[in-house]
Design a protein around this motif. Sequence first.
Motif, PDB file in Angstrom:
ATOM      1  N   GLU A   1      -2.984  10.214  -7.461  1.00  0.00           N
ATOM      2  CA  GLU A   1      -2.473  11.373  -6.713  1.00  0.00           C
ATOM      3  C   GLU A   1      -0.964  11.558  -6.877  1.00  0.00           C
ATOM      4  OE1 GLU A   1      -6.179  10.430  -5.901  1.00  0.00           O
ATOM      5  OE2 GLU A   1      -4.683   9.030  -5.107  1.00  0.00           O
ATOM      6  N   VAL A   2      -0.283  10.596  -7.439  1.00  0.00           N
ATOM      7  CA  VAL A   2       1.175  10.678  -7.567  1.00  0.00           C
ATOM      8  C   VAL A   2       1.571  11.922  -8.370  1.00  0.00           C
ATOM      9  CG1 VAL A   2       3.212   9.596  -8.600  1.00  0.00           C
ATOM     10  CG2 VAL A   2       1.577   8.206  -7.329  1.00  0.00           C
ATOM     11  N   GLY A   3       2.506  12.685  -7.833  1.00  0.00           N
ATOM     12  CA  GLY A   3       2.992  13.893  -8.494  1.00  0.00           C
ATOM     13  C   GLY A   3       2.272  15.160  -8.079  1.00  0.00           C
ATOM     14  N   LYS A   4       1.138  15.028  -7.397  1.00  0.00           N
ATOM     15  CA  LYS A   4       0.419  16.211  -6.938  1.00  0.00           C
ATOM     16  C   LYS A   4       1.116  16.801  -5.720  1.00  0.00           C
ATOM     17  CE  LYS A   4      -4.125  14.686  -8.585  1.00  0.00           C
ATOM     18  NZ  LYS A   4      -5.502  14.275  -8.204  1.00  0.00           N
ATOM     19  N   THR A   5       0.989  18.109  -5.565  1.00  0.00           N
ATOM     20  CA  THR A   5       1.541  18.798  -4.406  1.00  0.00           C
ATOM     21  C   THR A   5       0.386  19.324  -3.569  1.00  0.00           C
ATOM     22  OG1 THR A   5       3.533  19.426  -5.616  1.00  0.00           O
ATOM     23  CG2 THR A   5       3.047  20.659  -3.619  1.00  0.00           C
ATOM     24  N   ILE A   6       0.459  19.109  -2.267  1.00  0.00           N
ATOM     25  CA  ILE A   6      -0.607  19.554  -1.373  1.00  0.00           C
ATOM     26  C   ILE A   6      -0.068  20.571  -0.384  1.00  0.00           C
ATOM     27  CG2 ILE A   6      -1.910  17.401  -1.597  1.00  0.00           C
ATOM     28  CD1 ILE A   6      -0.823  16.575   1.149  1.00  0.00           C
ATOM     29  N   ASP A   7      -0.941  21.451   0.065  1.00  0.00           N
ATOM     30  CA  ASP A   7      -0.653  22.342   1.186  1.00  0.00           C
ATOM     31  C   ASP A   7      -1.263  21.701   2.425  1.00  0.00           C
ATOM     32  OD1 ASP A   7       0.650  24.205  -0.348  1.00  0.00           O
ATOM     33  OD2 ASP A   7      -1.128  25.421  -0.699  1.00  0.00           O
ATOM     34  N   LEU A   8      -0.433  21.473   3.423  1.00  0.00           N
ATOM     35  CA  LEU A   8      -0.835  20.782   4.638  1.00  0.00           C
ATOM     36  C   LEU A   8      -0.641  21.722   5.819  1.00  0.00           C
ATOM     37  CD1 LEU A   8      -1.603  17.858   5.733  1.00  0.00           C
ATOM     38  CD2 LEU A   8       0.849  17.591   6.153  1.00  0.00           C
ATOM     39  N   SER A   9      -1.678  21.908   6.609  1.00  0.00           N
ATOM     40  CA  SER A   9      -1.601  22.761   7.792  1.00  0.00           C
ATOM     41  C   SER A   9      -1.881  21.911   9.020  1.00  0.00           C
ATOM     42  CB  SER A   9      -2.619  23.898   7.694  1.00  0.00           C
ATOM     43  OG  SER A   9      -2.737  24.576   8.928  1.00  0.00           O
ATOM     44  N   ILE A  10      -0.992  21.997  10.008  1.00  0.00           N
ATOM     45  CA  ILE A  10      -1.172  21.274  11.266  1.00  0.00           C
ATOM     46  C   ILE A  10      -1.118  22.299  12.390  1.00  0.00           C
ATOM     47  CG2 ILE A  10      -0.369  19.398  12.738  1.00  0.00           C
ATOM     48  CD1 ILE A  10       1.158  18.304  10.327  1.00  0.00           C
ATOM     49  N   ASP A  11      -2.252  22.518  13.017  1.00  0.00           N
ATOM     50  CA  ASP A  11      -2.350  23.495  14.108  1.00  0.00           C
ATOM     51  C   ASP A  11      -1.762  24.845  13.704  1.00  0.00           C
ATOM     52  OD1 ASP A  11      -3.457  21.454  15.557  1.00  0.00           O
ATOM     53  OD2 ASP A  11      -1.674  21.054  16.765  1.00  0.00           O
ATOM     54  N   GLY A  12      -1.999  25.242  12.460  1.00  0.00           N
ATOM     55  CA  GLY A  12      -1.559  26.544  11.980  1.00  0.00           C
ATOM     56  C   GLY A  12      -0.161  26.571  11.406  1.00  0.00           C
ATOM     57  N   LYS A  13       0.591  25.488  11.536  1.00  0.00           N
ATOM     58  CA  LYS A  13       1.911  25.408  10.914  1.00  0.00           C
ATOM     59  C   LYS A  13       1.744  24.790   9.533  1.00  0.00           C
ATOM     60  CE  LYS A  13       4.545  25.194  15.203  1.00  0.00           C
ATOM     61  NZ  LYS A  13       5.555  24.445  16.004  1.00  0.00           N
ATOM     62  N   ASN A  14       2.370  25.406   8.551  1.00  0.00           N
ATOM     63  CA  ASN A  14       2.047  25.090   7.158  1.00  0.00           C
ATOM     64  C   ASN A  14       3.219  24.448   6.422  1.00  0.00           C
ATOM     65  OD1 ASN A  14      -0.494  26.484   7.541  1.00  0.00           O
ATOM     66  ND2 ASN A  14       0.709  28.385   7.460  1.00  0.00           N
ATOM     67  N   TYR A  15       2.871  23.438   5.611  1.00  0.00           N
ATOM     68  CA  TYR A  15       3.878  22.680   4.885  1.00  0.00           C
ATOM     69  C   TYR A  15       3.412  22.443   3.454  1.00  0.00           C
ATOM     70  CZ  TYR A  15       4.855  21.622   9.780  1.00  0.00           C
ATOM     71  OH  TYR A  15       5.091  21.728  11.119  1.00  0.00           O
ATOM     72  N   GLU A  16       4.384  22.319   2.572  1.00  0.00           N
ATOM     73  CA  GLU A  16       4.123  21.976   1.179  1.00  0.00           C
ATOM     74  C   GLU A  16       4.703  20.584   0.929  1.00  0.00           C
ATOM     75  OE1 GLU A  16       5.990  23.418  -2.998  1.00  0.00           O
ATOM     76  OE2 GLU A  16       5.181  25.023  -1.722  1.00  0.00           O
ATOM     77  N   VAL A  17       3.864  19.659   0.486  1.00  0.00           N
ATOM     78  CA  VAL A  17       4.273  18.260   0.380  1.00  0.00           C
ATOM     79  C   VAL A  17       3.954  17.744  -1.014  1.00  0.00           C
ATOM     80  CG1 VAL A  17       4.029  15.943   1.332  1.00  0.00           C
ATOM     81  CG2 VAL A  17       3.762  17.943   2.825  1.00  0.00           C
ATOM     82  N   THR A  18       4.922  17.111  -1.647  1.00  0.00           N
ATOM     83  CA  THR A  18       4.693  16.465  -2.938  1.00  0.00           C
ATOM     84  C   THR A  18       4.490  14.969  -2.723  1.00  0.00           C
ATOM     85  OG1 THR A  18       6.007  18.103  -4.130  1.00  0.00           O
ATOM     86  CG2 THR A  18       5.655  15.991  -5.220  1.00  0.00           C
ATOM     87  N   LEU A  19       3.428  14.450  -3.316  1.00  0.00           N
ATOM     88  CA  LEU A  19       3.120  13.028  -3.206  1.00  0.00           C
ATOM     89  C   LEU A  19       3.939  12.289  -4.262  1.00  0.00           C
ATOM     90  CD1 LEU A  19      -0.759  13.349  -2.771  1.00  0.00           C
ATOM     91  CD2 LEU A  19       1.021  13.358  -1.012  1.00  0.00           C
ATOM     92  N   ASP A  20       5.026  11.630  -3.819  1.00  0.00           N
ATOM     93  CA  ASP A  20       6.010  11.103  -4.769  1.00  0.00           C
ATOM     94  C   ASP A  20       6.151   9.585  -4.710  1.00  0.00           C
ATOM     95  OD1 ASP A  20       7.234  10.891  -2.333  1.00  0.00           O
ATOM     96  OD2 ASP A  20       9.013  12.063  -2.854  1.00  0.00           O
ATOM     97  N   LYS A  21       5.056   8.915  -4.496  1.00  0.00           N
ATOM     98  CA  LYS A  21       4.918   7.447  -4.548  1.00  0.00           C
ATOM     99  C   LYS A  21       5.229   6.751  -3.230  1.00  0.00           C
ATOM    100  CE  LYS A  21       4.863   5.941  -9.300  1.00  0.00           C
ATOM    101  NZ  LYS A  21       5.378   4.950 -10.259  1.00  0.00           N
ATOM    102  N   GLY A  22       6.264   7.124  -2.531  1.00  0.00           N
ATOM    103  CA  GLY A  22       6.529   6.451  -1.272  1.00  0.00           C
ATOM    104  C   GLY A  22       6.697   4.956  -1.471  1.00  0.00           C
ATOM    105  N   LYS A  23       6.134   4.166  -0.554  1.00  0.00           N
ATOM    106  CA  LYS A  23       6.260   2.706  -0.614  1.00  0.00           C
ATOM    107  C   LYS A  23       5.019   2.112  -1.270  1.00  0.00           C
ATOM    108  CE  LYS A  23       6.597   2.816   3.780  1.00  0.00           C
ATOM    109  NZ  LYS A  23       6.683   2.491   5.219  1.00  0.00           N
ATOM    110  N   VAL A  24       5.244   1.164  -2.189  1.00  0.00           N
ATOM    111  CA  VAL A  24       4.135   0.475  -2.835  1.00  0.00           C
ATOM    112  C   VAL A  24       3.559  -0.537  -1.855  1.00  0.00           C
ATOM    113  CG1 VAL A  24       3.452  -1.014  -4.755  1.00  0.00           C
ATOM    114  CG2 VAL A  24       5.176   0.767  -5.089  1.00  0.00           C
TER     115      VAL A  24
END
Length: 697
Positions: A480-503
């Motif tokens: 999933e690394v490098g993929k971008t997701i659209d995330l909706s929380i209670d109708g509020k919308n965000y664009e998030v890139t999965l960029d590895k974070g912590k191993v």
Amino acid sequence: MKRFFITLCALSLLVAVQAQISPEAFRTWHGSKYSMFIHFGLYSLPAGVWNGQPVTSGYSEQIQAFAPINKEDYEALAERFNPVEFNADSVAALAKRAGMRSIVFTSKHHDGFCMFRTSTTGYNSVDATPCHRDFVRELSEACRRAGLRFGLYYSLIDWHFPGSSMSGHNADFIPPAHHEFSKAQLRELLTNYGDISELWFDMGSNTPEQSRELYRLVHELQPDCMVSGRLGNDQYDFCVMGDNAYPESALQTAWQTAASMFDETWSYRSWQKRGDVKEKVREKLKSLINVVSHGGNFLLNIGPRGDGSLVPFEVEVLTRMGRWLERNGYALYDTEASPFNESFAWGSVTRKGNHLYLFSTGEYPADGKIHLHLPGCTLKKGDGKMATYLQYGDDIELTVPASAYKDSVYHVLRLEFDRDVEPQPAGMVRSMSLTAQNATPAYSYSCFDYYSNYRSTIGYSWNFEQIVFKQLELVYTDEEVGKTIDLSIDGKNYEVTLDKGKVDALRLFPATELTWGQRYICKEGSGLFDSPSTLTADLQNPPVRGGKWEPTDKEQDEFDADILSSCFVMQDVHATRAQRVVMEVGAGNGIEVFLNGKLVMKHLNPYRCKFRKEKLVLQLVKGNNRIVLRSYNRFEDKATYLLRPAEKQVVYRQDLTLPAAFTGKQHTIRVKRHDASSSHADAELANLRIRLRRLAL
């Protein structure tokens, strides 16, 4: 603590049509629900018989291939094709009487014979027959006179085109010259016959660019013409199920089931056993209700005789269906799918505004009662003499007499509420960890062509209870690394890139606590990629009819294979306790993975991909686990597979701090791919796990 940039974005799990279809045109198509399909052409003359013998294999409209009939003998049928009994106004009148809202006619089937005037070939009903008739024109004008919309079926396969061959699967590639020929014919059909409501492509196997070209051409000439999914490569406005097939659940896209009067054929077959009219009416009405209750449209076929006359059995079936629709059509036309996530043994449901419509298409409830849970809706009244109605808070109870299920017709119960009935949320997830396994999936259909068409998972949603949360932890793999997701929380919308974070290395228990069993392979499975979401497979029950499990010590292999085939690989693993394990899996044109009989991964790979390796996280249960991988081969002369534990058992944990805390008792999170190859392609997010945190760390 690491903060990530979040961009507000528009997010919807409802898949819009790709072209700029006007809202009015889409509503009209979607709301019509029920239309007539007509298979009529040269193949209607032999009527399923050749040289005095019934041709029992294949559909009768493909008798040229299944008899088989040489090209010269088949072309000679045109010399006696003179359907004097075919009357377009009578056909349109029957469609109106049947309650149908449009007609879709076979302008050209696989045999390549055109039922319209065309400058591209002399092999058409105007120039090659004694009748010299343009049947597309006759029907298009009759539909307009009758107030019906008119659509066209068009076969991308053409056995008459120079150099074409007749294969058993009808899914051959389309050479460049043939593609240009199709474009020329489509220009004629879309410019010479007025408004075309839908273009129903069929068979052949286009490249992605060919599909895009034809899709653009249709909408260039007729912007509001709906394009069917069999054009291929996800270039469509509505998807089409397999012949006489129905989806397992509602879809987040426009869709249609095409059904023949008899599963064995679409065109007229003189020796077809037709059975009882009353039973056929019940069968097709139940199919219509089933399709509409799942949000789809129903296209029901008739096949006129070679002289153009309509088959009395089919006329009577449609006429009786029309009588039922005269009384009950309000519960089907312009409705939406059932608002409930579950299906009911007692029947089906549709909705429209503040009304629910219940159909007695199932089994009579053992206690004579129907129970519905509709939070926030107050029942104003229920009409009809077939039930009594009571409401207790959010629960509604209907008492239905047994006579409602003993009649020869299906009954409809209408319920009126104080507000519009909206789709009901799925059940609450009782976990702080949101996964593909406890999500409510959003489905569409994706494909290269007819055989690869399958139900894709385009997104996930979760309903859960949490008083307050400020941060999410996203857990995923290298895949999933490098993929971008659209995330909706209670109708509020965000664009998030999965960029590895912590191993984070998974806490795997000692190897002695995971015991890997013998690996087996079973070859030459189905060439259809669509399949149920559960699989029962063991050494005594291979997933291939007539197949056999053979032991293999190969984690990865490549071998000769036919196109349109599958191979299955099965391996058991015993775990002394429940745990997650990262697997390496691989396949050619498409992949499925089942864990303990349940589907956990399914998607097509990029077009003509011969092998793709991926990571997949499996949640093993304590005790015995069975993994089955299916490698799907649509195009290639070799099949491949890979199934083994990953050498590095690593996942990534990415903290997502929200701009403000979310408070309240109940919440909904939705997720889909932002960068998917199409709005119908699988999201490929089966590994994604979302953990809820009350406070930011």
